[in-house]
Design a protein around this motif. Structure first.
Motif, PDB file in Angstrom:
ATOM      1  N   ALA A  12       0.594  -1.087  -0.011  1.00 57.21           N
ATOM      2  CA  ALA A  12       0.061   0.117   0.025  1.00 57.21           C
ATOM      3  C   ALA A  12       0.739   1.369  -0.147  1.00 57.21           C
ATOM      4  O   ALA A  12       0.764   2.346  -0.674  1.00 57.21           O
ATOM      5  N   ILE A  13       1.758   1.215   0.693  1.00 55.41           N
ATOM      6  CA  ILE A  13       2.619   2.543   1.115  1.00 55.41           C
ATOM      7  C   ILE A  13       3.721   2.486  -0.551  1.00 55.41           C
ATOM      8  O   ILE A  13       3.876   3.548  -0.846  1.00 55.41           O
ATOM      9  N   LEU A  14       4.120   1.527  -0.926  1.00 56.90           N
ATOM     10  CA  LEU A  14       4.489   1.464  -2.223  1.00 56.90           C
ATOM     11  C   LEU A  14       3.839   1.940  -3.370  1.00 56.90           C
ATOM     12  O   LEU A  14       4.271   3.108  -4.216  1.00 56.90           O
ATOM     13  N   TYR A  15       2.522   1.411  -3.373  1.00 56.54           N
ATOM     14  CA  TYR A  15       1.535   2.127  -4.317  1.00 56.54           C
ATOM     15  C   TYR A  15       1.369   3.522  -4.204  1.00 56.54           C
ATOM     16  O   TYR A  15       1.191   4.439  -5.029  1.00 56.54           O
ATOM     17  N   LEU A  16       1.518   4.045  -3.031  1.00 54.49           N
ATOM     18  CA  LEU A  16       1.038   5.397  -2.691  1.00 54.49           C
ATOM     19  C   LEU A  16       2.278   6.299  -3.375  1.00 54.49           C
ATOM     20  O   LEU A  16       2.337   7.375  -3.844  1.00 54.49           O
ATOM     21  N   PHE A  17       3.599   5.713  -2.877  1.00 47.20           N
ATOM     22  CA  PHE A  17       4.505   6.546  -3.478  1.00 47.20           C
ATOM     23  C   PHE A  17       4.778   6.457  -5.186  1.00 47.20           C
ATOM     24  O   PHE A  17       5.023   7.390  -5.690  1.00 47.20           O
ATOM     25  N   LEU A  19       1.965   6.163  -7.166  1.00 47.60           N
ATOM     26  CA  LEU A  19       1.155   7.012  -7.475  1.00 47.60           C
ATOM     27  C   LEU A  19       1.511   8.841  -7.218  1.00 47.60           C
ATOM     28  O   LEU A  19       1.158   9.569  -8.269  1.00 47.60           O
ATOM     29  N   GLY A  20       1.984   9.027  -6.173  1.00 47.78           N
ATOM     30  CA  GLY A  20       2.736  10.350  -5.833  1.00 47.78           C
ATOM     31  C   GLY A  20       3.677  10.802  -7.016  1.00 47.78           C
ATOM     32  O   GLY A  20       3.797  11.735  -7.376  1.00 47.78           O
ATOM     33  N   GLY A  21       4.542   9.638  -7.432  1.00 46.48           N
ATOM     34  CA  GLY A  21       5.442   9.959  -8.517  1.00 46.48           C
ATOM     35  C   GLY A  21       4.921  10.333  -9.652  1.00 46.48           C
ATOM     36  O   GLY A  21       5.169  11.208 -10.528  1.00 46.48           O
ATOM     37  N   VAL A  22       3.765   9.449 -10.080  1.00 49.96           N
ATOM     38  CA  VAL A  22       3.192   9.813 -11.297  1.00 49.96           C
ATOM     39  C   VAL A  22       2.392  11.185 -11.271  1.00 49.96           C
ATOM     40  O   VAL A  22       2.591  11.869 -12.169  1.00 49.96           O
ATOM     41  N   ILE A  23       1.977  11.567 -10.455  1.00 56.32           N
ATOM     42  CA  ILE A  23       1.249  12.802 -10.226  1.00 56.32           C
ATOM     43  C   ILE A  23       2.382  13.918 -10.328  1.00 56.32           C
ATOM     44  O   ILE A  23       1.985  14.825 -10.958  1.00 56.32           O
ATOM     45  N   TYR A  24       3.408  13.711  -9.679  1.00 56.19           N
ATOM     46  CA  TYR A  24       4.351  14.727  -9.684  1.00 56.19           C
ATOM     47  C   TYR A  24       4.994  14.802 -11.268  1.00 56.19           C
ATOM     48  O   TYR A  24       4.881  16.017 -11.732  1.00 56.19           O
ATOM     49  N   LEU A  25       5.249  13.729 -11.984  1.00 50.09           N
ATOM     50  CA  LEU A  25       5.563  13.725 -13.226  1.00 50.09           C
ATOM     51  C   LEU A  25       4.668  14.376 -14.204  1.00 50.09           C
ATOM     52  O   LEU A  25       4.962  15.262 -15.109  1.00 50.09           O
TER      53      LEU A  25
END
Length: 64
Positions: A12-17, A19-25
């Protein structure tokens, strides 16, 4: 905490990171696109301003 819970929390934490990276990009890509568009618009405005200045100069010479 058993192993199953640990791995579920870890994933879950990995998926959040991720997802955060994709949103940032995606955000950075959008910002770069807007900056490029703004630069092109600024160039067009400068070119047209020069054209208008030339036309205004021509018209003022005709009036004199």
């Amino acid at each position: 905490m058993n192993k199953e819970n640990f791995w579920m929390i870890f994933l879950a934490i990995l998926y959040l990171f991720i997802l955060g990276g994709v949103i940032y990009l995606l955000f950075n890509l959008r910002v770069q696109t807007l900056e490029r568009r703004n630069q092109l618009l600024a160039t067009k405005v400068a070119e047209r301003t020069v054209e208008l200045d030339k036309k205004n100069e021509e018209l003022s010479q005709l009036i004199e």
